[in-house]
Design a protein around this motif. Structure first.
Motif, mmCIF file in Angstrom:
data_model
loop_
_atom_site.group_PDB
_atom_site.id
_atom_site.type_symbol
_atom_site.label_atom_id
_atom_site.label_comp_id
_atom_site.label_asym_id
_atom_site.label_seq_id
_atom_site.Cartn_x
_atom_site.Cartn_y
_atom_site.Cartn_z
ATOM 1 N N ASP A 28 -34.401 -32.683 9.908
ATOM 2 C CA ASP A 28 -34.157 -31.248 9.973
ATOM 3 C C ASP A 28 -33.984 -30.770 11.403
ATOM 4 O OD1 ASP A 28 -34.505 -30.716 7.125
ATOM 5 O OD2 ASP A 28 -36.583 -31.303 7.475
ATOM 6 N N LYS A 29 -32.968 -29.928 11.589
ATOM 7 C CA LYS A 29 -32.715 -29.278 12.870
ATOM 8 C C LYS A 29 -32.727 -27.776 12.603
ATOM 9 C CE LYS A 29 -29.166 -28.641 16.398
ATOM 10 N NZ LYS A 29 -27.791 -28.954 16.804
ATOM 11 N N TYR A 30 -33.401 -27.034 13.461
ATOM 12 C CA TYR A 30 -33.503 -25.593 13.305
ATOM 13 C C TYR A 30 -32.810 -24.900 14.468
ATOM 14 C CZ TYR A 30 -36.979 -26.614 9.759
ATOM 15 O OH TYR A 30 -37.621 -27.079 8.642
ATOM 16 N N ILE A 31 -32.070 -23.845 14.138
ATOM 17 C CA ILE A 31 -31.448 -23.025 15.166
ATOM 18 C C ILE A 31 -31.790 -21.562 14.902
ATOM 19 C CG2 ILE A 31 -29.552 -24.635 15.584
ATOM 20 C CD1 ILE A 31 -27.750 -22.818 13.892
ATOM 21 N N ASP A 32 -31.700 -20.745 15.952
ATOM 22 C CA ASP A 32 -31.903 -19.309 15.754
ATOM 23 C C ASP A 32 -30.556 -18.654 15.446
ATOM 24 O OD1 ASP A 32 -30.587 -18.943 18.191
ATOM 25 O OD2 ASP A 32 -32.424 -18.474 19.298
ATOM 26 N N ARG A 120 -33.002 -20.194 11.282
ATOM 27 C CA ARG A 120 -34.307 -19.566 11.066
ATOM 28 C C ARG A 120 -34.209 -18.095 11.457
ATOM 29 N NH1 ARG A 120 -39.832 -20.408 14.174
ATOM 30 N NH2 ARG A 120 -41.263 -19.675 12.572
ATOM 31 N N TYR A 121 -34.378 -17.245 10.453
ATOM 32 C CA TYR A 121 -34.305 -15.799 10.678
ATOM 33 C C TYR A 121 -35.665 -15.234 11.083
ATOM 34 C CZ TYR A 121 -29.822 -16.218 8.315
ATOM 35 O OH TYR A 121 -28.542 -16.581 7.965
ATOM 36 N N SER A 122 -36.721 -15.809 10.497
ATOM 37 C CA SER A 122 -38.093 -15.382 10.805
ATOM 38 C C SER A 122 -39.024 -16.527 10.406
ATOM 39 C CB SER A 122 -38.455 -14.109 10.025
ATOM 40 O OG SER A 122 -38.526 -14.393 8.635
ATOM 41 N N LYS A 123 -40.308 -16.356 10.633
ATOM 42 C CA LYS A 123 -41.258 -17.411 10.269
ATOM 43 C C LYS A 123 -41.261 -17.675 8.768
ATOM 44 C CE LYS A 123 -44.383 -17.016 14.163
ATOM 45 N NZ LYS A 123 -45.751 -16.843 14.618
ATOM 46 N N LYS A 124 -40.875 -16.670 7.981
ATOM 47 C CA LYS A 124 -40.906 -16.805 6.528
ATOM 48 C C LYS A 124 -39.531 -17.044 5.908
ATOM 49 C CE LYS A 124 -44.987 -13.935 5.920
ATOM 50 N NZ LYS A 124 -45.545 -12.759 5.253
ATOM 51 N N ARG A 125 -38.471 -16.887 6.675
ATOM 52 C CA ARG A 125 -37.135 -16.970 6.093
ATOM 53 C C ARG A 125 -36.241 -17.911 6.896
ATOM 54 N NH1 ARG A 125 -32.462 -13.102 6.439
ATOM 55 N NH2 ARG A 125 -31.042 -13.897 4.868
#
Length: 189
Positions: A28-32, A120-125
């Motif tokens: 998994d790779k996460y971007i803002d 990643r939009y927020s910690k929950k979404r």
């Protein structure tokens, strides 16, 4: 050592080898929202990784899992509290039997994980925006007996990847297949 004991053993090299740190079977790779990489995952893809295979009868798992077993002498993660990996049945890896013991999920991910990019939009979404199901586990190889030739053993670890077929079709050929929501019904022959 295993060869000295009379156990058939060979060296295996896996190119584009996944290191699935959290054992979710994906890298998994996460971007803002601006596209900047967020360092939220310890997953990675290595250019290659090498391990051994040895031929065992598996009385503990049943005869279905007899044959080549992965043994990694350079494990990077703890398994049951110590640094070890295997023996994981190659048959189990190919069949996706990731609930078996002996690090089957880790080895399955090394050769068959999906590479997933999340925004990643927020910690929950978060939202999955890209998935590459073909990047991991390429040219899995061993050395041929008696020569310096490479033997491809990828098919021992995974089924062939589905190939995409691109084609062009004129509007006049498909206009009668349009449905109300403007999707095209395509039937393979």
């Amino acid at each position: 050592v295993l060869r000295c004991l009379g156990i058939p053993t060979r060296v295996i090299t896996n190119f584009n080898s996944a290191h699935d740190k959290n054992l979710n079977l994906s890298v998994d790779k996460y971007i803002d929202m601006s596209g900047k990489t967020l360092h939220l995952s310890e997953d990675s893809v290595w250019n290659f990784h090498v391990w051994n295979e040895s031929w065992f009868i598996r009385r503990d798992l049943g005869s279905l899992y007899d044959g080549w077993q992965v043994l990694d002498a350079t494990p990077q993660e703890k398994s049951k509290g110590i640094y070890q990996c295997g023996p994981a049945s190659i048959r189990a890896i190919k069949e996706g039997d990731v609930n078996l013991d002996y690090d089957s999920p880790f080895v399955f991910a090394a050769v068959n994980a999906d590479c997933v990019t999340w925004i990643r939009y927020s910690k929950k979404r978060k939202e999955r925006i890209y998935s590459n199901t073909r990047k991991i586990g390429k040219f899995i190889s061993t050395k041929a007996v008696g020569t310096n030739s490479r033997v491809d053993v990828t098919d021992n670890y995974k089924y062939p990847e589905v190939k995409e077929i691109s084609f062009k079709i004129s509007y006049s050929q498909y206009k009668n297949s349009l449905v109300d929501d403007r999707k095209i019904l395509v039937t393979a022959v």
